[in-house]
Scaffold this motif. Structure first.
Motif, PDB file in Angstrom:
ATOM      1  N   ALA A   1       0.818  -1.220   0.000  1.00 13.38           N
ATOM      2  CA  ALA A   1       0.000   0.000   0.000  1.00 13.38           C
ATOM      3  C   ALA A   1       0.848   1.266   0.000  1.00 13.38           C
ATOM      4  CB  ALA A   1      -0.942   0.010   1.208  1.00 13.38           C
ATOM      5  N   GLY A   2       2.084   1.174   0.512  1.00 15.74           N
ATOM      6  CA  GLY A   2       2.956   2.341   0.515  1.00 15.74           C
ATOM      7  C   GLY A   2       3.413   2.799   1.885  1.00 15.74           C
ATOM      8  N   LYS A   3       3.337   1.915   2.877  1.00 10.93           N
ATOM      9  CA  LYS A   3       3.749   2.286   4.234  1.00 10.93           C
ATOM     10  C   LYS A   3       5.232   2.634   4.295  1.00 10.93           C
ATOM     11  CE  LYS A   3       2.160  -1.655   5.738  1.00 10.93           C
ATOM     12  NZ  LYS A   3       1.544  -2.181   4.524  1.00 10.93           N
ATOM     13  N   THR A   4       6.062   1.760   3.759  1.00  9.78           N
ATOM     14  CA  THR A   4       7.504   2.023   3.780  1.00  9.78           C
ATOM     15  C   THR A   4       7.845   3.207   2.891  1.00  9.78           C
ATOM     16  OG1 THR A   4       8.014  -0.279   4.289  1.00  9.78           O
ATOM     17  CG2 THR A   4       9.783   1.035   3.322  1.00  9.78           C
ATOM     18  N   ARG A   5       7.189   3.345   1.764  1.00  8.17           N
ATOM     19  CA  ARG A   5       7.426   4.485   0.875  1.00  8.17           C
ATOM     20  C   ARG A   5       7.119   5.789   1.612  1.00  8.17           C
ATOM     21  NH1 ARG A   5      10.232   4.098  -3.192  1.00  8.17           N
ATOM     22  NH2 ARG A   5       8.963   2.595  -4.266  1.00  8.17           N
ATOM     23  N   PHE A   6       6.079   5.797   2.435  1.00 10.60           N
ATOM     24  CA  PHE A   6       5.735   6.981   3.218  1.00 10.60           C
ATOM     25  C   PHE A   6       6.869   7.306   4.192  1.00 10.60           C
ATOM     26  CE2 PHE A   6       3.596   9.474   6.460  1.00 10.60           C
ATOM     27  CZ  PHE A   6       2.766  10.292   5.708  1.00 10.60           C
TER      28      PHE A   6
ATOM     29  N   VAL B   1      17.556  12.589   6.429  1.00  4.92           N
ATOM     30  CA  VAL B   1      18.260  11.314   6.582  1.00  4.92           C
ATOM     31  C   VAL B   1      18.977  11.010   5.276  1.00  4.92           C
ATOM     32  CG1 VAL B   1      17.956   8.819   6.910  1.00  4.92           C
ATOM     33  CG2 VAL B   1      16.664  10.447   8.325  1.00  4.92           C
ATOM     34  N   SER B   2      20.272  10.714   5.352  1.00  4.39           N
ATOM     35  CA  SER B   2      21.046  10.488   4.132  1.00  4.39           C
ATOM     36  C   SER B   2      21.168   9.011   3.765  1.00  4.39           C
ATOM     37  CB  SER B   2      22.441  11.098   4.270  1.00  4.39           C
ATOM     38  OG  SER B   2      23.122  10.486   5.333  1.00  4.39           O
ATOM     39  N   GLN B   3      21.028   8.136   4.726  1.00  6.75           N
ATOM     40  CA  GLN B   3      21.185   6.711   4.426  1.00  6.75           C
ATOM     41  C   GLN B   3      19.908   6.139   3.813  1.00  6.75           C
ATOM     42  OE1 GLN B   3      21.773   4.562   8.226  1.00  6.75           O
ATOM     43  NE2 GLN B   3      21.430   6.550   9.179  1.00  6.75           N
ATOM     44  N   PRO B   4      20.027   5.061   3.051  1.00  2.00           N
ATOM     45  CA  PRO B   4      18.844   4.458   2.445  1.00  2.00           C
ATOM     46  C   PRO B   4      17.901   3.891   3.510  1.00  2.00           C
ATOM     47  CG  PRO B   4      20.868   3.400   1.652  1.00  2.00           C
ATOM     48  CD  PRO B   4      21.255   4.390   2.692  1.00  2.00           C
ATOM     49  N   VAL B   5      16.622   4.128   3.319  1.00  2.00           N
ATOM     50  CA  VAL B   5      15.605   3.627   4.237  1.00  2.00           C
ATOM     51  C   VAL B   5      14.912   2.446   3.574  1.00  2.00           C
ATOM     52  CG1 VAL B   5      13.440   4.187   5.420  1.00  2.00           C
ATOM     53  CG2 VAL B   5      15.274   5.894   5.290  1.00  2.00           C
ATOM     54  N   THR B   6      14.978   1.306   4.248  1.00  2.00           N
ATOM     55  CA  THR B   6      14.345   0.092   3.731  1.00  2.00           C
ATOM     56  C   THR B   6      13.373  -0.441   4.776  1.00  2.00           C
ATOM     57  OG1 THR B   6      16.119  -1.290   4.591  1.00  2.00           O
ATOM     58  CG2 THR B   6      16.350  -0.527   2.310  1.00  2.00           C
ATOM     59  N   SER B   7      12.523  -1.345   4.348  1.00  2.00           N
ATOM     60  CA  SER B   7      11.577  -1.948   5.281  1.00  2.00           C
ATOM     61  C   SER B   7      12.324  -2.794   6.302  1.00  2.00           C
ATOM     62  CB  SER B   7      10.579  -2.820   4.532  1.00  2.00           C
ATOM     63  OG  SER B   7       9.701  -3.432   5.459  1.00  2.00           O
TER      64      SER B   7
ATOM     65  N   ASP C   1       8.668  -2.483  11.866  1.00  2.00           N
ATOM     66  CA  ASP C   1       7.757  -3.300  11.065  1.00  2.00           C
ATOM     67  C   ASP C   1       7.428  -4.511  11.932  1.00  2.00           C
ATOM     68  OD1 ASP C   1       6.513  -5.128   9.353  1.00  2.00           O
ATOM     69  OD2 ASP C   1       7.657  -4.430   7.621  1.00  2.00           O
ATOM     70  N   LEU C   2       6.210  -4.554  12.452  1.00  2.00           N
ATOM     71  CA  LEU C   2       5.811  -5.597  13.395  1.00  2.00           C
ATOM     72  C   LEU C   2       5.157  -6.795  12.713  1.00  2.00           C
ATOM     73  CD1 LEU C   2       4.349  -3.333  16.242  1.00  2.00           C
ATOM     74  CD2 LEU C   2       6.714  -4.085  15.871  1.00  2.00           C
ATOM     75  N   TYR C   3       5.207  -6.841  11.397  1.00  2.00           N
ATOM     76  CA  TYR C   3       4.521  -7.881  10.632  1.00  2.00           C
ATOM     77  C   TYR C   3       4.900  -9.292  11.089  1.00  2.00           C
ATOM     78  CZ  TYR C   3       2.680 -10.411   6.603  1.00  2.00           C
ATOM     79  OH  TYR C   3       1.989 -11.272   5.794  1.00  2.00           O
TER      80      TYR C   3
END
Length: 189
Positions: free
Chosen positions: A71-76, A86-92, A112-114
């Motif tokens: 749905a776009g949670k991590t993209r948000f 933040v300069s570092q890459p953000v991943t799930s 991420d509590l999945y």
């Protein structure tokens, strides 16, 4: 009886007003007494919503993110991180459960509590320490643990409307989050 009828009429009028849709820019907007609904017709608009929210965040703010896979949670959260500097890459953080990004304007804790099944595991991953800490916390899949939510949070439910459009329903619980939601809404006008 008059008071009840007058109150009922007032509530009906307020309810009618709250369901009006105001077109502000390209993002339709709806405000009810407990929630705001934002429509984003594309990834750029979703990122814009996040970019407007980011400068309003303060230490201790908690944002819960729920929605279907993809749905776009991590993209948000990635857009929030960019807007915070933040300069570092953000991943799930699906496999490590929590990622911390300290090089922005504000420390960002991304959960991420999945994969968690037991609320007792929240202590093991530093959940409460992060939520009560000096950064802003974004928690994906918090709906899995409804009895383990903080007292004050902004809940965002991201729903897929079609291949590119998303409906983001924002609901505030607690005074700080209510102010944050109102400020976010006003900043978008």
């Amino acid at each position: 009886l008059k008071r009840f009828v007058a109150r009922g009429l007032h509530d009906k009028i307020a309810g009618l007003r709250s369901k009006t849709v105001d077109r502000r820019g390209t993002m339709p907007y709806m405000n009810t007494s407990t929630e705001h609904i934002f429509m984003a017709s594309g990834e750029a608009q979703t990122e814009h919503l996040a970019a407007v929210l980011a400068p309003l965040l303060q230490p201790g703010d908690v944002v819960l993110l729920d929605g279907d896979l993809g749905a776009g949670k991590t993209r948000f959260v990635q857009a929030i991180a960019r807007a915070l500097g933040v300069s570092q890459p953000v991943t799930s953080p699906t496999f490590n459960i929590q990622s911390i990004y300290d090089d922005g304007r504000l420390s960002l804790h991304h959960f991420d509590l999945y994969r968690l099944e037991d609320p007792a595991n929240l202590d093991d991953v530093g959940y409460w320490e992060a939520l009560e800490g000096e950064g802003a916390s974004f928690v994906e899949w918090a709906c899995k643990f409804p009895d383990d939510l903080p007292d004050d949070y902004l809940a965002l439910d991201i729903a897929v409307v079609d291949n590119v459009s998303r409906r983001i329903t924002a609901r505030a619980v607690g005074g700080r989050s209510a102010a944050l939601l109102e400020d976010w809404s006003n900043a978008l006008t």
